[in-house]
Design a protein around this motif. Structure first.
Motif, short mmCIF file in Angstrom:
data_model
loop_
_atom_site.label_atom_id
_atom_site.label_comp_id
_atom_site.label_asym_id
_atom_site.label_seq_id
_atom_site.Cartn_x
_atom_site.Cartn_y
_atom_site.Cartn_z
N GLY A 1 58.74 56.91 45.08
CA GLY A 1 57.85 56.20 44.18
C GLY A 1 58.38 56.27 42.76
O GLY A 1 58.66 57.36 42.27
N ILE B 1 59.13 52.44 46.70
CA ILE B 1 57.93 51.76 46.22
C ILE B 1 58.06 51.69 44.71
O ILE B 1 58.10 52.73 44.04
CB ILE B 1 56.64 52.54 46.57
N THR C 1 56.25 50.98 41.48
CA THR C 1 54.82 50.88 41.17
C THR C 1 54.54 50.05 39.93
O THR C 1 53.38 49.81 39.61
CB THR C 1 54.21 52.28 40.96
N LEU D 1 51.24 57.14 43.32
CA LEU D 1 51.19 56.45 44.60
C LEU D 1 49.78 56.60 45.15
O LEU D 1 49.13 57.61 44.93
CB LEU D 1 52.18 57.07 45.59
N ASP D 2 49.30 55.60 45.87
CA ASP D 2 48.05 55.77 46.58
C ASP D 2 48.28 55.50 48.07
O ASP D 2 49.38 55.11 48.48
CB ASP D 2 46.92 54.93 45.99
N HIS E 1 47.34 53.20 50.04
CA HIS E 1 47.67 51.82 50.43
C HIS E 1 49.15 51.51 50.19
O HIS E 1 49.79 50.87 51.03
CB HIS E 1 46.79 50.84 49.66
N LEU E 2 49.67 51.98 49.06
CA LEU E 2 51.10 51.77 48.79
C LEU E 2 51.95 52.46 49.85
O LEU E 2 52.94 51.90 50.33
CB LEU E 2 51.45 52.33 47.40
N THR F 1 51.97 50.53 53.13
CA THR F 1 52.90 49.40 53.10
C THR F 1 54.33 49.87 53.38
O THR F 1 55.07 49.24 54.15
CB THR F 1 52.86 48.72 51.71
#
Lengths: 117, 278
Positions: free
Chosen positions: B90, B111, B113, B119-120, B122-123, B126
């Motif tokens: 991330g 990822i 952002t 980061l959450d 949902h990320l 994915t």
């Protein structure tokens, strides 16, 4: 600055509840924020003021209840209010403590204006 | 924390939370739902995926520049012949870290952002579509460098590792209690620099962690001279074994402060069901 994304979730929850109760408007929203929740209350309030515009909660009062850190010692049974960075038992210095208040991040209640005919 | 809705209701604050002040002409609805319930549902879904694939997932958190990627490079070099490892990176911008990991010969997915500071769940979800989980033993999630926001988001992972580099100061656990309270392991990194610093005390850093009632182990580590590498590898192997044992009992592992709270199990407003293929 994750307060904004948090508010997005909060607002979706409120909108669902308002729809479930056929509310005309949302009068107030009460959230409980622990001081160890990792949320800055002022930022949350500002974020909510920004995000509520144009929704059913546009005129809602945003009430934040701040929860202090309270720890309960598993060793000697004493519970006490503590600083956020000192969570040992004040009496016996044990690290075997449970946080019984202080990390809340809760939508506690919503006050709705519901028209009755 | 409650497994159903992710709330933080405990016997200690139950009465406080339930207390309400009704107003005239207005219906007050008691909700008691965690503000992060949307994220927490996704996190449970991610964890279910991880558990089906039997992959231990570790969330690496720290300030920017404290050595998370260097730690991963050294770890992969050491373990890539015995374990199947992958990394989710991330970062706000660039794929530099992903390229460093891929150069070690393991899968890595980036990822980016943008402006998001953490980061959450949902990320991460994915990113999971880009990794063959079932072929893995160990997945690292290198969170965005930030000692504040990442601590509040359950990603569905099993263990939190927080790095504290010696150049940051030994009082970081006292300054960022939300982050360091969540650590299942604190890794003091860049210890090879200690001879050049006169104001970092390893003892004080450990004491500041202990003051948070966190009895997590502390490992002093340097990816340059290899100090602490053996202890870190033993910790990882012990965690993998403990996790596999839990899975055999149809249980899962949760990172610190993401515990179940049986007191309040109210249903969320939009219950979701995520089927997971066995």
């Amino acid at each position: 600055m994750h307060e904004l994304s948090l508010c997005d979730d909060l607002l979706s929850q409120v909108i669902v509840i308002a729809a479930q109760h056929n509310a005309q408007s949302v009068e107030s929203i009460t959230v409980k924020i622990g001081v160890l929740a990792g949320i800055e209350p002022l930022l949350l309030e500002n974020a909510f003021a920004m995000i509520k515009v144009g929704t059913i909660a546009e005129l809602a009062e945003f009430i934040m209840e701040i929860a202090p850190v309270i720890i309960l010692c598993q060793n000697c049974g004493i519970s006490a209010e503590s600083a956020t960075n000192h969570l040992l038992c004040k009496s016996c210095q044990s690290p075997e403590t449970n946080l019984i208040s202080g990390d809340e991040l809760i939508l506690a209640s919503v006050a709705l204006s519901v028209q009755t005919h | 924390m409650c497994n159903t809705c992710g709330c933080n209701i405990t016997p200690g604050n139950h009465s406080l939370v339930m207390a309400e002040q009704p107003k005239n002409g207005v219906t007050t609805v008691s909700v008691l739902q965690n503000l992060l319930s949307h994220n927490n549902h996704q996190a449970e879904h991610n964890r279910a995926h991880f558990d089906v694939s039997k992959v231990l997932v570790i969330n690496l958190m720290s300030s920017p520049g404290s050595g998370k990627t260097a730690l991963l490079e050294a770890t992969i070099k050491r373990l890539r012949d015995s374990l199947k490892i992958a990394v989710i990176e991330g970062d706000l911008e660039t794929e530099n870290d992903t390229k460093r990991i891929q150069a070690q010969g393991v899968p890595a997915y980036q990822i980016t952002t943008g402006t998001a500071c953490h980061l959450d769940a949902h990320l991460v979800h994915t990113a999971l579509h880009h990794l063959a989980l079932e072929n893995l033993d160990l997945l690292f999630i290198e969170n965005v460098g930030n000692l504040v926001c990442p601590a509040s988001f359950d990603l569905g992972h099993h263990r939190n590792v927080v790095l504290l580099s010696v150049t940051e100061g030994d009082d970081k656990p006292a300054k960022y209690p939300v982050m360091f309270r969540s650590a299942d392991l604190m890794l003091i990194s860049k210890t090879d620099l200690l001879p050049h610093l006169d104001d970092f005390s390893l003892r004080k850093a450990a004491q500041n962690l202990h003051n948070l009632a966190n009895v997590a182990p502390v490992i002093e580590f340097s990816s340059k001279d290899g100090e602490g590498m053996d202890a870190w590898i033993v910790w990882l192997q012990t965690e993998i074994a403990a996790y596999q044992a839990l899975l055999l009992n149809k249980q899962t592992q949760r990172p610190k402060i993401q515990q179940n709270n049986p007191l309040l199990d109210s249903k969320p407003n939009k219950p979701k069901f995520y089927p997971v293929n066995k």
